[in-house]
Design an enzyme around this catalytic site. Sequence first.
Site, PDB file in Angstrom:
ATOM      1  N   ALA A   1       1.017   3.582  -0.458  1.00 37.63           N
ATOM      2  CA  ALA A   1       0.095   4.124  -1.450  1.00 37.63           C
ATOM      3  C   ALA A   1      -0.918   5.014  -0.739  1.00 37.63           C
ATOM      4  O   ALA A   1      -1.234   4.794   0.436  1.00 37.63           O
ATOM      5  CB  ALA A   1      -0.611   2.986  -2.170  1.00 37.63           C
TER       6      ALA A   1
ATOM      7  N   GLY B   1       3.498   0.594   0.054  1.00 40.30           N
ATOM      8  CA  GLY B   1       4.255   1.022  -1.129  1.00 40.30           C
ATOM      9  C   GLY B   1       5.568   1.712  -0.779  1.00 40.30           C
ATOM     10  O   GLY B   1       6.505   1.704  -1.584  1.00 40.30           O
TER      11      GLY B   1
ATOM     12  N   GLU C   1       7.897  -1.024  -0.291  1.00 35.94           N
ATOM     13  CA  GLU C   1       8.106  -1.638  -1.614  1.00 35.94           C
ATOM     14  C   GLU C   1       9.061  -0.792  -2.455  1.00 35.94           C
ATOM     15  O   GLU C   1       9.883  -1.327  -3.199  1.00 35.94           O
ATOM     16  CB  GLU C   1       6.758  -1.819  -2.316  1.00 35.94           C
TER      17      GLU C   1
HETATM   18  N1  CO8 Z   1      -2.412   7.269   2.462  1.00 38.84           N
HETATM   19  C1  CO8 Z   1      -3.025   8.461   2.637  1.00 38.84           C
HETATM   20  N2  CO8 Z   1      -2.854   9.241   3.731  1.00 38.84           N
HETATM   21  C2  CO8 Z   1      -2.024   8.786   4.676  1.00 38.84           C
HETATM   22  C3  CO8 Z   1      -1.364   7.558   4.579  1.00 38.84           C
HETATM   23  C4  CO8 Z   1      -1.577   6.768   3.397  1.00 38.84           C
HETATM   24  N3  CO8 Z   1      -0.961   5.600   3.175  1.00 38.84           N
HETATM   25  N4  CO8 Z   1      -0.640   7.372   5.692  1.00 38.84           N
HETATM   26  C5  CO8 Z   1      -0.814   8.442   6.450  1.00 38.84           C
HETATM   27  N5  CO8 Z   1      -1.657   9.301   5.854  1.00 38.84           N
HETATM   28  C6  CO8 Z   1      -2.134  10.607   6.358  1.00 38.84           C
HETATM   29  C7  CO8 Z   1      -3.117  10.416   7.491  1.00 38.84           C
HETATM   30  O1  CO8 Z   1      -4.398  10.175   6.980  1.00 38.84           O
HETATM   31  C8  CO8 Z   1      -3.007  11.780   8.201  1.00 38.84           C
HETATM   32  O2  CO8 Z   1      -3.705  12.716   7.446  1.00 38.84           O
HETATM   33  P1  CO8 Z   1      -4.597  13.830   8.252  1.00 38.84           P
HETATM   34  O3  CO8 Z   1      -3.602  14.609   9.052  1.00 38.84           O
HETATM   35  O4  CO8 Z   1      -5.223  14.615   7.136  1.00 38.84           O
HETATM   36  O5  CO8 Z   1      -5.572  13.069   9.088  1.00 38.84           O
HETATM   37  C9  CO8 Z   1      -1.525  12.105   8.052  1.00 38.84           C
HETATM   38  O6  CO8 Z   1      -1.030  11.302   6.978  1.00 38.84           O
HETATM   39  C10 CO8 Z   1      -0.734  11.767   9.299  1.00 38.84           C
HETATM   40  O7  CO8 Z   1      -0.975  10.399   9.621  1.00 38.84           O
HETATM   41  P2  CO8 Z   1      -1.366   9.903  11.085  1.00 38.84           P
HETATM   42  O8  CO8 Z   1      -2.087  10.978  11.829  1.00 38.84           O
HETATM   43  O9  CO8 Z   1      -2.043   8.583  10.956  1.00 38.84           O
HETATM   44  O10 CO8 Z   1       0.085   9.737  11.726  1.00 38.84           O
HETATM   45  P3  CO8 Z   1       0.533   8.744  12.882  1.00 38.84           P
HETATM   46  O11 CO8 Z   1       1.930   9.086  13.210  1.00 38.84           O
HETATM   47  O12 CO8 Z   1      -0.476   8.677  13.959  1.00 38.84           O
HETATM   48  O13 CO8 Z   1       0.514   7.271  12.181  1.00 38.84           O
HETATM   49  C11 CO8 Z   1       1.063   5.705  10.449  1.00 38.84           C
HETATM   50  C12 CO8 Z   1       1.434   7.018  11.147  1.00 38.84           C
HETATM   51  C13 CO8 Z   1       1.250   4.533  11.415  1.00 38.84           C
HETATM   52  C14 CO8 Z   1       2.028   5.557   9.266  1.00 38.84           C
HETATM   53  C15 CO8 Z   1      -0.401   5.756   9.961  1.00 38.84           C
HETATM   54  O14 CO8 Z   1      -0.623   6.985   9.267  1.00 38.84           O
HETATM   55  C16 CO8 Z   1      -0.772   4.656   9.035  1.00 38.84           C
HETATM   56  O15 CO8 Z   1      -1.032   3.543   9.479  1.00 38.84           O
HETATM   57  N6  CO8 Z   1      -0.790   4.925   7.689  1.00 38.84           N
HETATM   58  C17 CO8 Z   1      -1.179   3.953   6.718  1.00 38.84           C
HETATM   59  C18 CO8 Z   1      -0.036   2.998   6.436  1.00 38.84           C
HETATM   60  C19 CO8 Z   1      -0.479   1.955   5.448  1.00 38.84           C
HETATM   61  O16 CO8 Z   1      -1.400   1.205   5.688  1.00 38.84           O
HETATM   62  N7  CO8 Z   1       0.201   1.896   4.281  1.00 38.84           N
HETATM   63  C20 CO8 Z   1      -0.105   0.981   3.248  1.00 38.84           C
HETATM   64  C21 CO8 Z   1      -1.003   1.613   2.243  1.00 38.84           C
HETATM   65  S1  CO8 Z   1      -1.596   0.476   1.032  1.00 38.84           S
HETATM   66  C22 CO8 Z   1      -0.292   0.275  -0.005  1.00 38.84           C
HETATM   67  O17 CO8 Z   1       0.749   0.876   0.119  1.00 38.84           O
HETATM   68  C23 CO8 Z   1      -0.557  -0.694  -1.084  1.00 38.84           C
HETATM   69  C24 CO8 Z   1       0.354  -0.530  -2.285  1.00 38.84           C
HETATM   70  C25 CO8 Z   1      -0.039  -1.445  -3.405  1.00 38.84           C
HETATM   71  C26 CO8 Z   1      -1.484  -1.264  -3.753  1.00 38.84           C
HETATM   72  C27 CO8 Z   1      -1.794  -1.991  -4.998  1.00 38.84           C
HETATM   73  C28 CO8 Z   1      -3.268  -1.998  -5.215  1.00 38.84           C
HETATM   74  C29 CO8 Z   1      -3.694  -2.654  -6.488  1.00 38.84           C
END
Ligand code: CO8
Length: 260
Positions: A66, A111, A114
């Site tokens: 998400a 997500g 998921e």
């Molecule tokens: N949301 C928004 N932006 C994201 C996300 C995300 N989930 N993941 C990555 N991005 C963005 C980063 O912010 C970055 O943007 P920018 O270049 O503008 O800074 C760009 O994508 C590239 O990401 P990274 O520089 O971090 O890339 P890396 O290769 O260093 O790392 C990772 C990749 C490991 C995937 C890292 O980006 C990360 O940890 N992302 C988050 C993963 C995460 O936590 N996902 C779970 C999200 S919560 C969820 O899915 C819940 C669903 C149900 C919710 C229900 C609520 C009621």
Amino acid sequence: MSVELFIEHDLALIRLNRPKALNALSFSILGEMDAALDEIEQAVTNGAVRGLIFTGAGDKSFCAGADITELMGRPILDEHKGAAIGQKVFARIAALPVPSVAVIHGYAFGGGLELALACTFRIATARARMGLPEVKLGLIPGYGGTQRLPRLIGEGRALEIIMSGRTVEAQEAERIGLVNRLVEQGDPVEIGKEFLAPFLKQSLTAMEFARQAITRGMQTSLDEGLRIERDLSTLAYQTADAKEGMQAFVEKRPAIFKDQ
Ligand code: CO8
């Protein structure tokens, strides 16, 4: 559009196309996916689609979950509705009467995993990295992860993966049954096509009865599951495809199924 839909040669392909955010799922993307599923359901009804592939654009990520920036600071009732939207869209995928496969060629987190769990099958390339890291954000999975993961890999493993939020590498994912197959590398679309090819020759009706017997049976007692199996196997027995399949066997020829 951040959700691209292609329909060709019996297959539908949904590609998440937001590579700058690693194909993270905004609510507008979930809305686009919902609309794409309308088209796919129609094409299934018309006999134009017999399988569905999910991929993500770019070589880094299937889907990073998400959109975290969008989740922040929302009123709690909006958040509850948001979980309902994600669950509804993914439930539609899970309920499709055609096999679906997620080709995970990079990150599949939150997500994103998921979404893959809602598909009938998952394939990982060697570079795939998966997990439900919500706990690390102070959240828990909300688009089906706490329910589909334990059903797929067992309660103990799901508890450990979800409560730690740790990353699962491709080889482990294959070993614990989180993915059906591990492939070294390749074009995700071609990987998906190759995987689905044998399913396209089967009777959709028989596959759907089998899928329902398994998924409905997994949600109930053994006795009730066996009753579901008795009923659905008897229904399958009455189809034209069953007649054709058995006839083709005794005539030593390939069966030609009509999904009837
Ligand atoms: N949301 C928004 N932006 C994201 C996300 C995300 N989930 N993941 C990555 N991005 C963005 C980063 O912010 C970055 O943007 P920018 O270049 O503008 O800074 C760009 O994508 C590239 O990401 P990274 O520089 O971090 O890339 P890396 O290769 O260093 O790392 C990772 C990749 C490991 C995937 C890292 O980006 C990360 O940890 N992302 C988050 C993963 C995460 O936590 N996902 C779970 C999200 S919560 C969820 O899915 C819940 C669903 C149900 C919710 C229900 C609520 C009621």
